[in-house]
Design a protein around this motif. Structure first.
Motif, PDB file in Angstrom:
ATOM      1  N   HIS A 530      13.927   8.602 -18.513  1.00 35.44           N
ATOM      2  CA  HIS A 530      15.383   8.302 -19.056  1.00 35.44           C
ATOM      3  C   HIS A 530      14.849   8.373 -20.791  1.00 35.44           C
ATOM      4  CE1 HIS A 530      16.473   7.581 -15.106  1.00 35.44           C
ATOM      5  NE2 HIS A 530      15.850   6.312 -15.141  1.00 35.44           N
ATOM      6  N   PRO A 531      14.775   9.726 -21.418  1.00 39.83           N
ATOM      7  CA  PRO A 531      14.103   9.500 -22.678  1.00 39.83           C
ATOM      8  C   PRO A 531      15.371   9.285 -23.557  1.00 39.83           C
ATOM      9  CG  PRO A 531      13.974  11.686 -21.839  1.00 39.83           C
ATOM     10  CD  PRO A 531      14.234  10.788 -20.729  1.00 39.83           C
ATOM     11  N   ILE A 532      16.582   9.479 -23.078  1.00 40.31           N
ATOM     12  CA  ILE A 532      17.699   9.155 -23.960  1.00 40.31           C
ATOM     13  C   ILE A 532      17.589   7.645 -24.459  1.00 40.31           C
ATOM     14  CG2 ILE A 532      19.220   8.304 -21.993  1.00 40.31           C
ATOM     15  CD1 ILE A 532      21.753   9.840 -23.210  1.00 40.31           C
ATOM     16  N   LEU A 533      17.057   6.916 -23.617  1.00 37.30           N
ATOM     17  CA  LEU A 533      17.076   5.340 -24.040  1.00 37.30           C
ATOM     18  C   LEU A 533      16.142   5.240 -25.275  1.00 37.30           C
ATOM     19  CD1 LEU A 533      16.159   3.993 -20.585  1.00 37.30           C
ATOM     20  CD2 LEU A 533      18.326   3.903 -21.737  1.00 37.30           C
ATOM     21  N   LEU A 534      15.359   6.319 -26.051  1.00 42.25           N
ATOM     22  CA  LEU A 534      14.797   6.181 -27.120  1.00 42.25           C
ATOM     23  C   LEU A 534      15.771   5.957 -28.159  1.00 42.25           C
ATOM     24  CD1 LEU A 534      12.513   9.325 -26.852  1.00 42.25           C
ATOM     25  CD2 LEU A 534      11.910   7.001 -26.939  1.00 42.25           C
ATOM     26  N   ASP A 535      16.984   6.176 -28.181  1.00 39.05           N
ATOM     27  CA  ASP A 535      17.950   5.919 -29.022  1.00 39.05           C
ATOM     28  C   ASP A 535      18.385   4.296 -29.160  1.00 39.05           C
ATOM     29  OD1 ASP A 535      20.461   6.556 -30.892  1.00 39.05           O
ATOM     30  OD2 ASP A 535      21.381   5.598 -29.117  1.00 39.05           O
ATOM     31  N   ALA A 577      24.671   4.186 -18.337  1.00 44.45           N
ATOM     32  CA  ALA A 577      25.227   2.625 -18.715  1.00 44.45           C
ATOM     33  C   ALA A 577      24.049   1.680 -18.202  1.00 44.45           C
ATOM     34  CB  ALA A 577      26.500   2.388 -18.294  1.00 44.45           C
ATOM     35  N   HIS A 578      23.838   1.983 -16.821  1.00 39.31           N
ATOM     36  CA  HIS A 578      22.657   1.174 -16.137  1.00 39.31           C
ATOM     37  C   HIS A 578      21.328   1.260 -16.810  1.00 39.31           C
ATOM     38  CE1 HIS A 578      20.056   0.406 -12.425  1.00 39.31           C
ATOM     39  NE2 HIS A 578      20.580  -0.739 -12.991  1.00 39.31           N
ATOM     40  N   HIS A 579      20.999   2.428 -17.034  1.00 42.41           N
ATOM     41  CA  HIS A 579      19.607   2.557 -17.820  1.00 42.41           C
ATOM     42  C   HIS A 579      19.541   1.881 -19.155  1.00 42.41           C
ATOM     43  CE1 HIS A 579      19.491   6.657 -15.316  1.00 42.41           C
ATOM     44  NE2 HIS A 579      19.259   5.426 -14.594  1.00 42.41           N
ATOM     45  N   ALA A 580      20.759   1.982 -19.783  1.00 43.17           N
ATOM     46  CA  ALA A 580      20.655   1.584 -21.175  1.00 43.17           C
ATOM     47  C   ALA A 580      20.635  -0.144 -21.052  1.00 43.17           C
ATOM     48  CB  ALA A 580      22.087   1.765 -22.111  1.00 43.17           C
ATOM     49  N   GLN A 581      21.446  -0.880 -20.194  1.00 43.69           N
ATOM     50  CA  GLN A 581      21.320  -2.072 -20.032  1.00 43.69           C
ATOM     51  C   GLN A 581      19.962  -2.655 -19.324  1.00 43.69           C
ATOM     52  OE1 GLN A 581      23.681  -4.064 -21.415  1.00 43.69           O
ATOM     53  NE2 GLN A 581      25.008  -2.641 -21.710  1.00 43.69           N
ATOM     54  N   VAL A 582      19.425  -1.804 -18.505  1.00 48.20           N
ATOM     55  CA  VAL A 582      18.147  -2.174 -18.135  1.00 48.20           C
ATOM     56  C   VAL A 582      17.031  -2.163 -19.013  1.00 48.20           C
ATOM     57  CG1 VAL A 582      16.183  -1.426 -16.593  1.00 48.20           C
ATOM     58  CG2 VAL A 582      18.617  -1.651 -15.651  1.00 48.20           C
ATOM     59  N   THR A 683      21.727  12.621  -9.956  1.00 49.00           N
ATOM     60  CA  THR A 683      22.355  13.550 -10.596  1.00 49.00           C
ATOM     61  C   THR A 683      21.691  13.981 -11.999  1.00 49.00           C
ATOM     62  OG1 THR A 683      23.557  11.900 -12.191  1.00 49.00           O
ATOM     63  CG2 THR A 683      24.568  12.165 -10.062  1.00 49.00           C
ATOM     64  N   SER A 684      22.031  14.835 -12.919  1.00 47.60           N
ATOM     65  CA  SER A 684      21.389  14.965 -14.134  1.00 47.60           C
ATOM     66  C   SER A 684      20.715  13.821 -14.809  1.00 47.60           C
ATOM     67  CB  SER A 684      22.301  15.844 -15.110  1.00 47.60           C
ATOM     68  OG  SER A 684      23.567  15.312 -15.357  1.00 47.60           O
ATOM     69  N   ALA A 685      21.547  12.581 -14.552  1.00 49.28           N
ATOM     70  CA  ALA A 685      21.264  11.336 -15.491  1.00 49.28           C
ATOM     71  C   ALA A 685      20.271  10.335 -14.601  1.00 49.28           C
ATOM     72  CB  ALA A 685      22.400  10.520 -15.488  1.00 49.28           C
ATOM     73  N   GLY A 686      19.877  11.001 -13.261  1.00 49.39           N
ATOM     74  CA  GLY A 686      19.171  10.188 -12.334  1.00 49.39           C
ATOM     75  C   GLY A 686      19.761   9.556 -11.287  1.00 49.39           C
ATOM     76  N   GLN A 687      18.981   8.534 -10.655  1.00 46.39           N
ATOM     77  CA  GLN A 687      19.841   7.807  -9.711  1.00 46.39           C
ATOM     78  C   GLN A 687      20.317   6.332 -10.003  1.00 46.39           C
ATOM     79  OE1 GLN A 687      17.198   6.238  -6.432  1.00 46.39           O
ATOM     80  NE2 GLN A 687      18.658   7.367  -4.835  1.00 46.39           N
ATOM     81  N   LEU A 688      21.574   5.893  -9.479  1.00 50.96           N
ATOM     82  CA  LEU A 688      21.915   4.598 -10.063  1.00 50.96           C
ATOM     83  C   LEU A 688      21.058   3.635  -9.132  1.00 50.96           C
ATOM     84  CD1 LEU A 688      23.946   3.129 -11.697  1.00 50.96           C
ATOM     85  CD2 LEU A 688      25.642   3.156  -9.819  1.00 50.96           C
ATOM     86  N   PHE A 689      21.040   3.384  -7.872  1.00 50.04           N
ATOM     87  CA  PHE A 689      20.304   2.337  -7.018  1.00 50.04           C
ATOM     88  C   PHE A 689      19.788   3.368  -5.840  1.00 50.04           C
ATOM     89  CE2 PHE A 689      23.695  -0.243  -9.224  1.00 50.04           C
ATOM     90  CZ  PHE A 689      22.634  -1.164  -9.715  1.00 50.04           C
ATOM     91  N   GLU A 690      18.776   2.863  -5.388  1.00 49.26           N
ATOM     92  CA  GLU A 690      18.258   2.964  -4.002  1.00 49.26           C
ATOM     93  C   GLU A 690      18.995   2.133  -2.988  1.00 49.26           C
ATOM     94  OE1 GLU A 690      16.429   5.401  -1.192  1.00 49.26           O
ATOM     95  OE2 GLU A 690      15.586   5.580  -3.291  1.00 49.26           O
ATOM     96  N   THR A 691      19.766   2.583  -2.075  1.00 51.44           N
ATOM     97  CA  THR A 691      20.372   1.884  -1.307  1.00 51.44           C
ATOM     98  C   THR A 691      19.877   1.702   0.261  1.00 51.44           C
ATOM     99  OG1 THR A 691      22.146   3.461  -0.574  1.00 51.44           O
ATOM    100  CG2 THR A 691      22.741   2.102  -2.485  1.00 51.44           C
TER     101      THR A 691
END
Length: 891
Positions: A530-535, A577-582, A683-691
């Protein structure tokens, strides 16, 4: 209140205008204390019988009436800057609209109505650019316009012409009506140079031509110009926005915009120096343009993802940048203060003779007039404050746009040179533990196909970043691992120029990357995914801000609502949003700011919020909804159920509903399936959770969603003991609270059944042995390592002890049914006399320690296994408690 004569002393143009128009002077005097309003100007214009013959004088009278009033209010200190710029913008809007209306009528009478391919009428869309687009027009401004129309075609009159010719004639007429200097003066000077291909391009263009131009020829500075673009006339603005928006605002964080804006500003600086324009308050150092550049570069960088930043007024953008922590509050306040001062000064320079000037006057008399109009006793006093503001703006501009890569880095040769031995010596001198391996890794990167096939732009960024990464890694305790993980990250983002630009522009972000990947291989892999998190690394508050989950819940809901009905974008938003908070939690975690327990609480709260948002959005997408709010709940088991969620934990979920409607079962079944897709789809942003939904009644063979009645019946009549064990750590996570409360009542009812302790013990022990056989260490391996989770005396033993105590004794002790976590339940069991108090405390501490060790190992992708002697005392305590509870002897 100053007299009109006093006011006119500071504006020769206003003085001449009022002297020539006594009626206007009387009107100004009688209305001085009243702001000019849009309704008032519109009413006056509507009362005029405007034709092509009198269009020019009417528009100029409109301008003079409004200008005289706003100038008098401004110079008397009654009008704030916002009122002045809004009034000037209104004049331009009304003039443009009236001119288009009147001139179009004449052209339609001659040539007919322009038609599109489907016969629909076409209208000219006049786009206001620059300060007109941003509703920030100054008092002696030209107006930047672009003319577009939706579709090519022809007019439907007897003398038919192409739509292109029709709108070209209309555009020329509009320019003439507004810009021609007559005996009544001008309305506004008109500048058309911002249109596609500038002066060499056609005066008007269709949507298709504009889109093709953006795709094939649009330049970076034009993106900057089009930020403030605003249609003033015509319709089909939504279609125009679909052409403009992707050109201006990228879907990703576009840090490459900084270099483009820096180059544009350098061109302006060269022009200023060439023309000796140091006293220009707009273009000179520390001037208005630099403030606009600061605001707008962040709009270009972030506006595609942070939609509120797509607003146009400069002051509003500065306020938002401060709210988001992109600019410090002090910087935003100082820039806003400077902007107001400089714009007010700009107006007073222009009031002198209604000239489009931005330079301080030379004559002493004019300097005194300007100083007086600004409220200063002398020009020297004005100049002192002006210099302060310009110095402040220059300082902030430098902080944003300064090139951090000026000059060659000291370790550049280590990257550029191919000599192996010398390179190994250099790595050894830098403190690397395995210099040959480090040298080989860098050599392989430089000579490899990835680097060799890069574009020149990407390669130049790599040439800047790699020496800095080598240096940053060398300063950390594990330089070799840090360099390896850092290179992996650079390779993974090598085709993403925006991310490379971020690290190049912000060396402190590269330093933080090095620190993060040094501390955790899991964090390094997370960044790669998730390189977008570099921001996030640019936020100076990253290690300070405590999560505001209530605020996050509200913001997320608002954002998802704005994105309706775009399901794909909403699913990506949840993931981002999940990736950013994590990631924010991760940075605080590796910095040692969070306990394992606090981290798990935060991750569990975050998961609950995202589950609730997904339920709401998934329900709204249902084609047939029999009620507004679904009577549906998500019940979490396992790690989430016990609020012990980790970074990579999957979610054990059960879906329940409590609704008597005939169609409820079918609708909630579809909702459960759709919800699981929202959570687990890639999705293009990855996975939210493995369920994992296998804990539902009857497991994989059961329905995806259960009614409350069937769930109760299953738990009381058919469930296995291990399912009741799982129920001890189950809780309501999201959805309808009433359904959650009903579940909790059933849960307590099931847990409080009186059980045969011997039989319960037998079944729990059998299940535990299965887990040891499947996951525990074996034979001589057990001599060397201890599995923190699965081996006897580990985490699972503690969990089974607690589950046995809950199932075996809740019928007499209701407090054991509380979903309070294993540590709290051990204390309760000790206080109740079910287990020895002192031993309960030792096992509680062992459980805490196990979780901490397990967490630290997982952060570096290691198995949760340690040397036995490191945990022997903890193991002994857990096994002693196991023996007491189960009376089964040593294992």
């Amino acid at each position: 209140m100053p007299s009109l004569a006093d006011i006119a002393e500071t504006s020769r143009y206003l003085g001449r205008l009022l002297a020539a128009r006594p009626d206007l002077a009387a009107d100004v005097e009688s209305t001085l204390e009243r702001p000019v309003t849009a309704a008032e100007l519109s009413a006056w214009l509507a009362a005029q019988a405007v034709t092509e013959d009198n269009l020019k004088p009417v528009l100029r009278q409109l301008k003079q009436r409004a200008y005289a009033r706003i100038a008098a209010r401004d110079l008397s200190g009654l009008a704030p800057l916002s009122e002045v710029t809004e009034c000037m913008t209104l004049i331009a809007e009304l003039a443009v609209r009236k001119a288009v209306e009147v001139l179009s009528q004449g052209l339609v009478e001659r040539y007919g109505t322009p038609r599109g391919a489907d016969g629909s009428a076409q209208e000219l869309i006049v786009i206001g650019m620059g300060k007109l687009g941003g509703r920030e027009l100054n008092v002696s401004s030209d107006i930047d316009l672009i003319f577009v129309f939706p579709e090519d075609g022809d007019t439907d009159g007897a003398r038919s012409v192409s739509n292109f010719e029709f709108f070209t004639r209309l555009g020329r007429g509009l320019i003439n009506a507004i810009a021609e200097a007559t005996e009544d003066g001008q309305v506004f000077r008109v500048d058309m140079r911002l249109r596609p291909n500038g002066d060499s391009g056609p005066l008007v263009c269709s949507f298709e031509m504009l889109e093709n131009y953006f795709i094939t020829q649009g330049r970076e500075w034009e993106r900057y110009a089009w930020i403030k673009a605003r249609p003033l006339t015509g319709g089909r603005h939504d279609e125009l926005e679909k052409v403009r928006h992707p050109f201006v605002f990228r879907k990703y964080f576009d840090f490459g915009a900084i270099n483009a804006m820096r180059e544009l500003h350098a061109q302006i600086r060269r022009e200023v120096a060439k023309k000796d324009m140091a006293d220009n308050v707009k273009l000179g150092p520390g001037g208005i343009r630099e403030i606009e550049f600061i605001a707008q570069v962040f709009q270009l960088i972030r506006g595609g993802r942070d939609t509120p930043l797509q607003i146009k007024p400069t002051q509003s953008v500065l306020k938002l940048l401060a709210e988001r922590g992109i600019l410090s509050l002090d910087a935003a306040v100082e820039l806003a203060s400077a902007y107001t001062f400089l714009r007010r000064l700009e107006h007073r320079l222009q009031y002198l003779d209604d000239a489009q000037t931005h330079s301080l006057p030379v004559p002493a008399e004019d300097r005194q007039r300007v100083a007086r109009a600004m409220g200063f006793a002398s020009f020297e006093a004005l100049l002192e404050e002006l210099d302060d503001h310009r110095a402040t703006v220059s300082r902030h501009f430098g902080q944003v746009f300064a090139d951090p890569n000026h000059g060659e880095h000291a370790l550049a040769a280590l990257w550029h040179d191919a000599g192996g031995a010398a390179r190994e010596d250099s790595f050894e001198n830098l403190g690397y533990r395995n210099p040959p391996a480090a040298a080989q890794r860098i050599s392989a990167l430089r000579s490899g196909p990835l680097y060799q096939q890069m574009s020149q732009d990407i390669r130049s960024r790599f040439d800047v970043l790699v020496p800095r990464l080598i240096e940053a890694a060398a300063a950390l305790p594990n330089p070799d691992e840090t360099l390896s993980r850092g290179v992996d990250l650079l390779e993974s983002i090598s085709r993403r120029a925006a991310y490379l630009a971020l690290l190049q522009q912000y060396p402190q972000a590269l330093q933080k990357v090095a620190q993060l990947v040094s501390s955790s291989s899991w964090a390094a892999n997370y960044l790669q995914r998730h390189p977008i998190l570099l921001d996030e690394l640019l936020d100076p508050r990253l290690l300070e801000v405590v999560p505001d989950w209530a605020g996050f819940r509200t913001q997320l809901s608002t954002l998802l609502e704005e994105q309706e009905p775009d399901t794909e974008r909403q699913m990506d938003t949840l993931r981002e949003a999940h990736h950013a908070q994590v990631f924010r939690l991760l940075t605080q975690d590796v910095a040692g700011l969070l306990t394992v327990e606090k981290l798990a609480d935060h991750l569990s709260e975050l998961a609950d919020i995202l589950l609730a948002a997904a339920i709401q959005r998934a329900w709204l997408k249902m084609p047939k909804r029999h009620c507004e709010t679904p009577k549906f709940a998500v019940i979490s088991y396992g790690k989430l159920g016990g609020k012990e969620l980790g970074y990579a934990s999957d979610l054990d979920l059960v879906f329940l509903f409590d609704d008597p409607a005939p169609e409820a079962g079918e609708n909630y079944g579809r909702l459960g399936t759709r919800l699981n897709t929202w959570l687990s789809a890639q999705t293009s942003a990855g996975q939210l959770f493995e369920t994992d939904l296998r804990l539902r009644p009857n497991g994989d063979s059961g329905l995806a969603v259960s009614s409350m009645e069937s769930f109760r019946k299953y738990q009381l009549e058919s469930a296995w003991v291990w399912e009741h064990q799982a129920l001890t750590r189950a809780r309501f996570s999201a959805g309808d609270r009433a359904v959650g409360d009903a579940f909790e009542r059933i849960r307590c009812e099931v847990l409080r059944q009186q059980r045969d302790l011997a039989k319960l013990r037998e079944e729990v022990l059998a299940m535990r042995q299965k887990m040891v056989d499947a996951h525990g260490t074996r034979g001589d391996e057990r001599e060397r390592v201890f599995d923190l989770k699965h081996d006897p005396g580990g985490l699972v033993d503690v969990e089974f002890i607690v589950q046995y105590l809950v199932l075996g004794h809740s019928h007499r002790h209701a407090e054991l049914t509380g979903n309070l976590g294993n540590i709290a339940l051990l204390k309760i069991a000790g206080d109740l006399g079910l287990i020895p108090v002192d031993l309960a405390e030792k096992v509680r501490n062992a459980y805490r320690d196990y979780r901490r060790m397990q967490h630290a190992l997982r952060l570096n992708a290691a198995k949760a296994r340690v040397a036995p002697d490191l945990v022997q005392q903890r193991v002994d305590a857990v096994r002693e408690l196991w023996r007491i509870v189960f009376d089964s002897g040593q294992r």
